[in-house]
Scaffold this motif. Structure first.
Motif, PDB file in Angstrom:
ATOM      1  N   ARG A 225       0.824  -1.210   0.000  1.00  0.00           N
ATOM      2  CA  ARG A 225       0.000   0.000   0.000  1.00  0.00           C
ATOM      3  C   ARG A 225       0.859   1.262   0.000  1.00  0.00           C
ATOM      4  N   ILE A 226       1.900   1.270   0.843  1.00  0.00           N
ATOM      5  CA  ILE A 226       2.780   2.441   0.907  1.00  0.00           C
ATOM      6  C   ILE A 226       3.500   2.635  -0.426  1.00  0.00           C
ATOM      7  N   PHE A 227       3.956   1.554  -1.034  1.00  0.00           N
ATOM      8  CA  PHE A 227       4.668   1.673  -2.308  1.00  0.00           C
ATOM      9  C   PHE A 227       3.732   2.204  -3.395  1.00  0.00           C
ATOM     10  N   LEU A 228       2.507   1.729  -3.426  1.00  0.00           N
ATOM     11  CA  LEU A 228       1.545   2.224  -4.415  1.00  0.00           C
ATOM     12  C   LEU A 228       1.234   3.702  -4.184  1.00  0.00           C
ATOM     13  N   ALA A 229       1.097   4.091  -2.906  1.00  0.00           N
ATOM     14  CA  ALA A 229       0.855   5.508  -2.600  1.00  0.00           C
ATOM     15  C   ALA A 229       2.038   6.355  -3.043  1.00  0.00           C
TER      16      ALA A 229
ATOM     17  N   LEU B 235       2.186   9.400  -5.754  1.00  0.00           N
ATOM     18  CA  LEU B 235       2.792  10.698  -5.455  1.00  0.00           C
ATOM     19  C   LEU B 235       3.722  11.133  -6.589  1.00  0.00           C
ATOM     20  N   LEU B 236       4.394  10.167  -7.218  1.00  0.00           N
ATOM     21  CA  LEU B 236       5.309  10.464  -8.316  1.00  0.00           C
ATOM     22  C   LEU B 236       4.588  10.595  -9.655  1.00  0.00           C
ATOM     23  N   ASP B 237       3.264  10.497  -9.627  1.00  0.00           N
ATOM     24  CA  ASP B 237       2.439  10.606 -10.848  1.00  0.00           C
ATOM     25  C   ASP B 237       2.772   9.519 -11.863  1.00  0.00           C
ATOM     26  N   ILE B 238       3.033   8.306 -11.362  1.00  0.00           N
ATOM     27  CA  ILE B 238       3.219   7.162 -12.255  1.00  0.00           C
ATOM     28  C   ILE B 238       1.838   6.577 -12.544  1.00  0.00           C
ATOM     29  N   PRO B 239       1.346   6.629 -13.775  1.00  0.00           N
ATOM     30  CA  PRO B 239      -0.015   6.157 -14.072  1.00  0.00           C
ATOM     31  C   PRO B 239      -0.187   4.674 -13.739  1.00  0.00           C
ATOM     32  N   ARG B 240      -1.346   4.320 -13.263  1.00  0.00           N
ATOM     33  CA  ARG B 240      -1.620   2.914 -12.941  1.00  0.00           C
ATOM     34  C   ARG B 240      -1.575   2.038 -14.199  1.00  0.00           C
ATOM     35  N   GLN B 241      -1.747   2.649 -15.375  1.00  0.00           N
ATOM     36  CA  GLN B 241      -1.692   1.867 -16.604  1.00  0.00           C
ATOM     37  C   GLN B 241      -0.298   1.304 -16.863  1.00  0.00           C
ATOM     38  N   ARG B 242       0.711   1.889 -16.208  1.00  0.00           N
ATOM     39  CA  ARG B 242       2.078   1.384 -16.378  1.00  0.00           C
ATOM     40  C   ARG B 242       2.420   0.301 -15.359  1.00  0.00           C
ATOM     41  N   HIS B 243       1.489   0.009 -14.441  1.00  0.00           N
ATOM     42  CA  HIS B 243       1.711  -1.045 -13.452  1.00  0.00           C
ATOM     43  C   HIS B 243       1.337  -2.398 -14.047  1.00  0.00           C
ATOM     44  N   THR B 244       2.162  -3.395 -13.813  1.00  0.00           N
ATOM     45  CA  THR B 244       1.761  -4.781 -14.041  1.00  0.00           C
ATOM     46  C   THR B 244       2.132  -5.572 -12.794  1.00  0.00           C
ATOM     47  N   TYR B 245       1.391  -6.654 -12.562  1.00  0.00           N
ATOM     48  CA  TYR B 245       1.571  -7.410 -11.330  1.00  0.00           C
ATOM     49  C   TYR B 245       1.635  -8.900 -11.640  1.00  0.00           C
ATOM     50  N   HIS B 246       2.294  -9.632 -10.746  1.00  0.00           N
ATOM     51  CA  HIS B 246       2.073 -11.067 -10.735  1.00  0.00           C
ATOM     52  C   HIS B 246       2.360 -11.593  -9.328  1.00  0.00           C
ATOM     53  N   VAL B 247       1.747 -12.694  -9.007  1.00  0.00           N
ATOM     54  CA  VAL B 247       1.807 -13.282  -7.666  1.00  0.00           C
ATOM     55  C   VAL B 247       2.815 -14.420  -7.654  1.00  0.00           C
ATOM     56  N   MET B 248       3.577 -14.512  -6.582  1.00  0.00           N
ATOM     57  CA  MET B 248       4.454 -15.665  -6.339  1.00  0.00           C
ATOM     58  C   MET B 248       3.987 -16.327  -5.052  1.00  0.00           C
ATOM     59  N   ILE B 249       3.702 -17.632  -5.108  1.00  0.00           N
ATOM     60  CA  ILE B 249       3.107 -18.301  -3.960  1.00  0.00           C
ATOM     61  C   ILE B 249       3.392 -19.796  -4.004  1.00  0.00           C
ATOM     62  N   HIS B 250       3.380 -20.423  -2.831  1.00  0.00           N
ATOM     63  CA  HIS B 250       3.563 -21.872  -2.776  1.00  0.00           C
ATOM     64  C   HIS B 250       2.348 -22.570  -3.390  1.00  0.00           C
ATOM     65  N   GLU B 251       2.596 -23.637  -4.109  1.00  0.00           N
ATOM     66  CA  GLU B 251       1.526 -24.334  -4.809  1.00  0.00           C
ATOM     67  C   GLU B 251       0.522 -24.981  -3.859  1.00  0.00           C
ATOM     68  N   SER B 252       0.933 -25.189  -2.594  1.00  0.00           N
ATOM     69  CA  SER B 252       0.028 -25.811  -1.627  1.00  0.00           C
ATOM     70  C   SER B 252      -0.955 -24.807  -1.025  1.00  0.00           C
ATOM     71  N   ALA B 253      -0.791 -23.512  -1.310  1.00  0.00           N
ATOM     72  CA  ALA B 253      -1.663 -22.483  -0.758  1.00  0.00           C
ATOM     73  C   ALA B 253      -2.922 -22.342  -1.612  1.00  0.00           C
ATOM     74  N   ASP B 254      -3.829 -21.490  -1.161  1.00  0.00           N
ATOM     75  CA  ASP B 254      -5.052 -21.192  -1.918  1.00  0.00           C
ATOM     76  C   ASP B 254      -4.699 -20.125  -2.955  1.00  0.00           C
ATOM     77  N   VAL B 255      -4.305 -20.571  -4.135  1.00  0.00           N
ATOM     78  CA  VAL B 255      -3.798 -19.666  -5.166  1.00  0.00           C
ATOM     79  C   VAL B 255      -4.876 -18.701  -5.632  1.00  0.00           C
ATOM     80  N   ALA B 256      -6.059 -19.195  -5.894  1.00  0.00           N
ATOM     81  CA  ALA B 256      -7.143 -18.341  -6.388  1.00  0.00           C
ATOM     82  C   ALA B 256      -7.476 -17.243  -5.384  1.00  0.00           C
TER      83      ALA B 256
END
Length: 284
Positions: A184-188, A192-213
């Protein structure tokens, strides 16, 4: 009262006088002057067991601990148990309760049960202290200016973001963390730096035994982004021999935030960090 051969003629009568004056609220000095006793050891014996009047006592931050220690001693607790309950030294406890009767000997079962109760009370006390310290620290921050958020964000990225190396050029902004508050702090900061959200991309890294969805849903909701902003989730193979603590409903893996076309932004972040370091050096 007069002295004979350096000794007082009637100690008991003198004690009655001293105790009566003490209960009237007189100080040690006033009692000494009234009955003409200049020897402190004798005065101590005359006043043994008689508490000082409240007006002669200095305010003491440990007064409440003393009162609680005496209460616990009257309940039959040992010095060890009182120390566990209050967190103060045995020497202090001894001074506070030495005039009270010793508790009766306990059976092993009674001592064990009381010890468990004492330990539970200690854990509860420590948790209250922990939460009070955190609450006070939280309230001390108050509001944060744009400049303060800017400096926090630079430090946050330099601690947790990818960095360029002479042997591996990575002039791009990528931030990885599992703590939702950090995200949350990093996104805020990016806002503040006026980086458009359209330039953000994300992906999740997680253990396969977790609830991925569920993890993917959690991060999409936190970033307020649709599925089109998320790349393919990276699954870490599960090793049954490893006893992991990061499991359960609160485990959502890590979120990776990429900023597209971010070489210039990365260079500025590195420059900002160097500026912070130089400013810190000049303040030494």
């Amino acid at each position: 009262m007069t002295a004979l051969n350096g000794k007082y003629a009637d100690f008991e009568v003198l004690r009655e006088q001293a105790v009566a004056l003490r209960r009237e609220g007189l100080s040690r000095r006033q009692i000494r002057d009234r009955i003409h006793v200049d020897n402190n050891d004798i005065l101590n014996r005359l006043l043994e067991g008689e508490p000082a009047p409240d007006w002669t006592r200095r305010p003491n931050a440990k007064d409440h601990l003393r009162a609680k220690a005496r209460e616990l001693r009257l309940q039959g607790l040992t010095y060890d148990q009182i120390q566990l309950e209050l967190g103060c030294s045995k020497s202090s406890i001894s001074l506070w309760v030495r005039d009270l009767p010793k508790p009766p000997r306990q059976t092993r079962e009674e001592a064990s049960a009381r010890g468990r109760r004492g330990w539970e009370a200690t854990l509860e006390r420590r948790e209250r202290e922990r939460q009070e310290t955190k609450r006070a620290a939280t309230e001390s921050i108050g509001t944060m200016s744009d400049r303060e958020l800017f400096l926090v964000g630079v430090g946050l990225y330099w601690a947790e973001g990818t960095k360029d190396k002479p042997y591996a050029r990575r002039e791009r902004v990528t931030f990885v963390n599992s703590d939702p508050s950090m995200i949350r702090i990093f996104l805020a900061w990016l806002d503040l730096l006026d980086i458009p959200r359209q330039r953000h991309t994300y992906h999740v890294m997680i253990h396969e035994s977790a609830d991925v969805a569920e993890a993917e849903r959690f991060w999409a909701e936190l970033t307020r982004s649709g599925a089109e902003r998320f790349g393919k989730t990276t699954l870490k193979k599960h090793n049954p021999k490893t006893v992991r603590k990061n499991t359960g409903e609160t485990y959502h893996g890590c979120l990776v935030i990429h900023i597209q076309q971010s070489a210039d932004l990365y260079r500025r972040i590195e420059g900002w960090w160097c500026g912070i370091v130089e400013a810190a050096k000049s303040a030494e």
